[in-house]
Design a protein around this motif. Structure first.
Motif, PDB file in Angstrom:
ATOM      1  N   SER A 216       0.849  -1.191   0.000  1.00 42.15           N
ATOM      2  CA  SER A 216       0.000   0.000   0.000  1.00 42.15           C
ATOM      3  C   SER A 216       0.887   1.244   0.000  1.00 42.15           C
ATOM      4  O   SER A 216       1.978   1.208   0.563  1.00 42.15           O
ATOM      5  CB  SER A 216      -0.912   0.004   1.238  1.00 42.15           C
ATOM      6  N   PRO A 217       0.478   2.306  -0.674  1.00 39.18           N
ATOM      7  CA  PRO A 217      -0.867   2.604  -1.197  1.00 39.18           C
ATOM      8  C   PRO A 217      -1.134   2.062  -2.607  1.00 39.18           C
ATOM      9  O   PRO A 217      -2.118   2.467  -3.232  1.00 39.18           O
ATOM     10  CB  PRO A 217      -0.879   4.133  -1.223  1.00 39.18           C
ATOM     11  N   TYR A 218      -0.289   1.155  -3.086  1.00 46.02           N
ATOM     12  CA  TYR A 218      -0.440   0.631  -4.447  1.00 46.02           C
ATOM     13  C   TYR A 218      -1.113  -0.729  -4.414  1.00 46.02           C
ATOM     14  O   TYR A 218      -1.215  -1.363  -3.370  1.00 46.02           O
ATOM     15  CB  TYR A 218       0.938   0.507  -5.121  1.00 46.02           C
ATOM     16  N   LEU A 219      -1.525  -1.208  -5.598  1.00 49.98           N
ATOM     17  CA  LEU A 219      -1.833  -2.623  -5.815  1.00 49.98           C
ATOM     18  C   LEU A 219      -2.942  -3.199  -4.934  1.00 49.98           C
ATOM     19  O   LEU A 219      -2.835  -4.313  -4.439  1.00 49.98           O
ATOM     20  CB  LEU A 219      -0.556  -3.480  -5.618  1.00 49.98           C
ATOM     21  N   ALA A 220      -4.028  -2.444  -4.753  1.00 45.88           N
ATOM     22  CA  ALA A 220      -5.155  -3.000  -3.998  1.00 45.88           C
ATOM     23  C   ALA A 220      -5.619  -4.298  -4.652  1.00 45.88           C
ATOM     24  O   ALA A 220      -5.756  -4.378  -5.868  1.00 45.88           O
ATOM     25  CB  ALA A 220      -6.303  -2.002  -3.938  1.00 45.88           C
ATOM     26  N   PRO A 221      -5.852  -5.339  -3.827  1.00 44.89           N
ATOM     27  CA  PRO A 221      -6.261  -6.634  -4.377  1.00 44.89           C
ATOM     28  C   PRO A 221      -7.716  -6.633  -4.841  1.00 44.89           C
ATOM     29  O   PRO A 221      -8.521  -5.818  -4.376  1.00 44.89           O
ATOM     30  CB  PRO A 221      -6.078  -7.582  -3.186  1.00 44.89           C
ATOM     31  N   VAL A 222      -8.041  -7.557  -5.730  1.00 41.14           N
ATOM     32  CA  VAL A 222      -9.435  -7.867  -6.022  1.00 41.14           C
ATOM     33  C   VAL A 222     -10.061  -8.319  -4.697  1.00 41.14           C
ATOM     34  O   VAL A 222      -9.415  -9.083  -3.964  1.00 41.14           O
ATOM     35  CB  VAL A 222      -9.496  -9.006  -7.074  1.00 41.14           C
ATOM     36  N   PRO A 223     -11.222  -7.895  -4.250  1.00 39.13           N
ATOM     37  CA  PRO A 223     -12.247  -7.131  -4.990  1.00 39.13           C
ATOM     38  C   PRO A 223     -12.168  -5.619  -4.772  1.00 39.13           C
ATOM     39  O   PRO A 223     -13.139  -4.933  -5.047  1.00 39.13           O
ATOM     40  CB  PRO A 223     -13.533  -7.691  -4.375  1.00 39.13           C
ATOM     41  N   LEU A 224     -11.049  -5.111  -4.278  1.00 34.58           N
ATOM     42  CA  LEU A 224     -10.948  -3.687  -3.951  1.00 34.58           C
ATOM     43  C   LEU A 224     -10.053  -2.968  -4.947  1.00 34.58           C
ATOM     44  O   LEU A 224      -9.634  -1.834  -4.712  1.00 34.58           O
ATOM     45  CB  LEU A 224     -10.396  -3.524  -2.519  1.00 34.58           C
ATOM     46  N   ARG A 225      -9.740  -3.614  -6.049  1.00 35.99           N
ATOM     47  CA  ARG A 225      -8.815  -3.078  -7.025  1.00 35.99           C
ATOM     48  C   ARG A 225      -9.262  -1.693  -7.486  1.00 35.99           C
ATOM     49  O   ARG A 225     -10.452  -1.462  -7.725  1.00 35.99           O
ATOM     50  CB  ARG A 225      -8.730  -4.012  -8.237  1.00 35.99           C
ATOM     51  N   GLY A 226      -8.285  -0.759  -7.576  1.00 33.30           N
ATOM     52  CA  GLY A 226      -8.600   0.592  -8.003  1.00 33.30           C
ATOM     53  C   GLY A 226      -8.728   1.546  -6.831  1.00 33.30           C
ATOM     54  O   GLY A 226      -8.601   2.752  -6.987  1.00 33.30           O
ATOM     55  N   ARG A 227      -8.991   1.001  -5.623  1.00 35.52           N
ATOM     56  CA  ARG A 227      -9.040   1.870  -4.445  1.00 35.52           C
ATOM     57  C   ARG A 227      -7.621   2.102  -3.940  1.00 35.52           C
ATOM     58  O   ARG A 227      -6.741   1.282  -4.173  1.00 35.52           O
ATOM     59  CB  ARG A 227      -9.858   1.179  -3.324  1.00 35.52           C
ATOM     60  N   PRO A 228      -7.417   3.241  -3.205  1.00 39.50           N
ATOM     61  CA  PRO A 228      -6.109   3.389  -2.551  1.00 39.50           C
ATOM     62  C   PRO A 228      -5.943   2.237  -1.574  1.00 39.50           C
ATOM     63  O   PRO A 228      -6.823   1.986  -0.760  1.00 39.50           O
ATOM     64  CB  PRO A 228      -6.211   4.734  -1.825  1.00 39.50           C
ATOM     65  N   CYS A 229      -4.854   1.518  -1.684  1.00 35.38           N
ATOM     66  CA  CYS A 229      -4.663   0.313  -0.876  1.00 35.38           C
ATOM     67  C   CYS A 229      -4.221   0.692   0.533  1.00 35.38           C
ATOM     68  O   CYS A 229      -3.561   1.704   0.731  1.00 35.38           O
ATOM     69  CB  CYS A 229      -3.606  -0.553  -1.552  1.00 35.38           C
ATOM     70  N   GLU A 230      -4.572  -0.128   1.502  1.00 35.06           N
ATOM     71  CA  GLU A 230      -4.063   0.049   2.866  1.00 35.06           C
ATOM     72  C   GLU A 230      -3.880  -1.326   3.504  1.00 35.06           C
ATOM     73  O   GLU A 230      -4.405  -2.329   2.991  1.00 35.06           O
ATOM     74  CB  GLU A 230      -4.984   0.948   3.676  1.00 35.06           C
ATOM     75  N   PRO A 231      -3.105  -1.390   4.612  1.00 35.81           N
ATOM     76  CA  PRO A 231      -2.738  -2.704   5.162  1.00 35.81           C
ATOM     77  C   PRO A 231      -3.912  -3.624   5.469  1.00 35.81           C
ATOM     78  O   PRO A 231      -3.791  -4.844   5.319  1.00 35.81           O
ATOM     79  CB  PRO A 231      -1.956  -2.322   6.432  1.00 35.81           C
ATOM     80  N   ALA A 232      -5.071  -3.069   5.865  1.00 37.61           N
ATOM     81  CA  ALA A 232      -6.230  -3.923   6.161  1.00 37.61           C
ATOM     82  C   ALA A 232      -6.583  -4.825   4.981  1.00 37.61           C
ATOM     83  O   ALA A 232      -7.124  -5.918   5.162  1.00 37.61           O
ATOM     84  CB  ALA A 232      -7.437  -3.054   6.534  1.00 37.61           C
ATOM     85  N   PHE A 233      -6.261  -4.368   3.760  1.00 41.21           N
ATOM     86  CA  PHE A 233      -6.633  -5.145   2.568  1.00 41.21           C
ATOM     87  C   PHE A 233      -5.810  -6.434   2.427  1.00 41.21           C
ATOM     88  O   PHE A 233      -6.112  -7.280   1.590  1.00 41.21           O
ATOM     89  CB  PHE A 233      -6.450  -4.314   1.295  1.00 41.21           C
ATOM     90  N   ALA A 234      -4.754  -6.586   3.245  1.00 38.61           N
ATOM     91  CA  ALA A 234      -3.934  -7.804   3.186  1.00 38.61           C
ATOM     92  C   ALA A 234      -4.780  -9.051   3.398  1.00 38.61           C
ATOM     93  O   ALA A 234      -4.440 -10.133   2.914  1.00 38.61           O
ATOM     94  CB  ALA A 234      -2.825  -7.748   4.243  1.00 38.61           C
ATOM     95  N   VAL A 235      -5.891  -8.906   4.117  1.00 41.23           N
ATOM     96  CA  VAL A 235      -6.757 -10.050   4.401  1.00 41.23           C
ATOM     97  C   VAL A 235      -7.262 -10.686   3.094  1.00 41.23           C
ATOM     98  O   VAL A 235      -7.320 -11.909   2.967  1.00 41.23           O
ATOM     99  CB  VAL A 235      -7.939  -9.601   5.290  1.00 41.23           C
ATOM    100  N   HIS A 236      -7.613  -9.843   2.119  1.00 38.75           N
ATOM    101  CA  HIS A 236      -8.125 -10.367   0.844  1.00 38.75           C
ATOM    102  C   HIS A 236      -7.046 -11.155   0.108  1.00 38.75           C
ATOM    103  O   HIS A 236      -7.301 -12.235  -0.426  1.00 38.75           O
ATOM    104  CB  HIS A 236      -8.642  -9.222  -0.032  1.00 38.75           C
ATOM    105  N   THR A 237      -5.849 -10.604   0.065  1.00 34.55           N
ATOM    106  CA  THR A 237      -4.750 -11.300  -0.607  1.00 34.55           C
ATOM    107  C   THR A 237      -4.431 -12.603   0.120  1.00 34.55           C
ATOM    108  O   THR A 237      -4.202 -13.644  -0.510  1.00 34.55           O
ATOM    109  CB  THR A 237      -3.515 -10.383  -0.648  1.00 34.55           C
ATOM    110  N   ALA A 238      -4.440 -12.557   1.458  1.00 37.79           N
ATOM    111  CA  ALA A 238      -4.100 -13.755   2.237  1.00 37.79           C
ATOM    112  C   ALA A 238      -5.112 -14.875   1.997  1.00 37.79           C
ATOM    113  O   ALA A 238      -4.742 -16.041   1.843  1.00 37.79           O
ATOM    114  CB  ALA A 238      -4.046 -13.403   3.724  1.00 37.79           C
TER     115      ALA A 238
END
Ligand SMILES: [Zn+2]
Length: 275
Positions: A216-238
């Protein structure tokens, strides 16, 4: 909720760093590596670590984009001395991010400056006993040669040399890196539709070397792709990587967390809050 560690993310002063850290905890993260590389990212890492000590572990470094501002060995020495001071006084968990990127049409002189900067920081990391967070893009051959020539034998033997962050390499590249004590940081890229080749490599990686990261702030995972990425989004990738490994989420999260802690916070446990 099993613990999960974001092994590579960035903050910048002016961002809502406290909010992002609070949302990361709410999402179930047990910690993260706040990665520097230039003045902005280093300051963001320092701020995150001050807000959440023991949860946001800082890394400081001089990334390849800085290489052209370091024209000669004397300039390199003075930048390295400042970095060493920042790493020691800032209680850094890693050196990073550092590495090589040949994807922007760099000329040979610029590539040579990147190589000198990368090699010198690997040696500094060895001196301080710190792992590295490493970037490598379109530069596999030189990355391997410099790793082989400059990594500390102790860190290699301990399997704690660092992570190839945002790993998108081949199974062959991975099989050269693993014996060098390196781990593999999987980012939101693994969830992208175009990433079939990477998805085929993931089950071939040594399980005790797999990390999850957001970058983050890059490379937000699917299903949040396109949003500014943040560490909480790691759950989706995991969760996505867990499915590729055919592991239950809980087991996979605990594995990724243990792998990250062995590297960046040896001796720590997600069940014992440090802050
Ligand atoms: Zn990064």
């Amino acid at each position: 909720m099993a613990p999960l560690f974001d092994s590579h993310c960035h903050f910048a002063p002016g961002d809502d760093i406290a909010g992002a850290l609070a949302r990361a905890r709410e999402a179930g993260l047990s910690g993260l590596l706040a990665v520097g590389g230039d003045a902005t990212a280093d300051a963001g890492a320092r701020t995150a670590a001050a807000i959440a000590p023991g949860f946001a572990l800082p890394a400081f470094g001089i990334e390849r984009t800085e290489a052209d501002s370091i024209p000669d060995p004397a300039a390199l020495d003075s930048r390295l001395a400042a970095l060493e001071e920042a790493l020691v006084s800032g209680g850094a968990a890693a050196v990073g991010e550092i590495g090589l990127d040949y994807s922007h049409g760099e000329d040979e002189a610029s590539r040579a400056r990147q190589r000198a900067l990368f090699a010198a920081q690997l040696r500094l990391a060895g001196k301080l006993g710190l792992p590295c967070s490493i970037h490598s893009r379109d530069a596999e051959e030189d990355t391997l040669a410099i790793l082989r020539g400059n990594l500390s034998e102790d860190l290699v033997a301990a399997g704690r040399a660092g992570s190839l962050h945002c790993f998108v390499g081949s199974a062959e590249f991975a099989s050269e890196l693993a014996p060098l004590g390196l781990s593999f940081g999987l980012s939101g890229i693994v969830t992208f539709r175009s990433a079939d080749t990477l998805r085929a490599v993931v089950p071939l990686l040594p399980r005790d070397r797999i990390l999850v990261e957001t970058d983050s702030p890059y490379l937000a995972p699917v299903p949040l792709r396109g949003r500014p990425c943040e560490p909480a989004f790691a759950v989706h990738t995991a969760r996505f990587v867990a499915s590729l490994l055919e592991l239950p989420d809980d087991e996979a999260f605990a594995l990724f967390d243990a792998n990250a802690r062995r590297l960046f916070a040896p001796g720590s446990s997600p069940s014992i809050p440090l802050d």
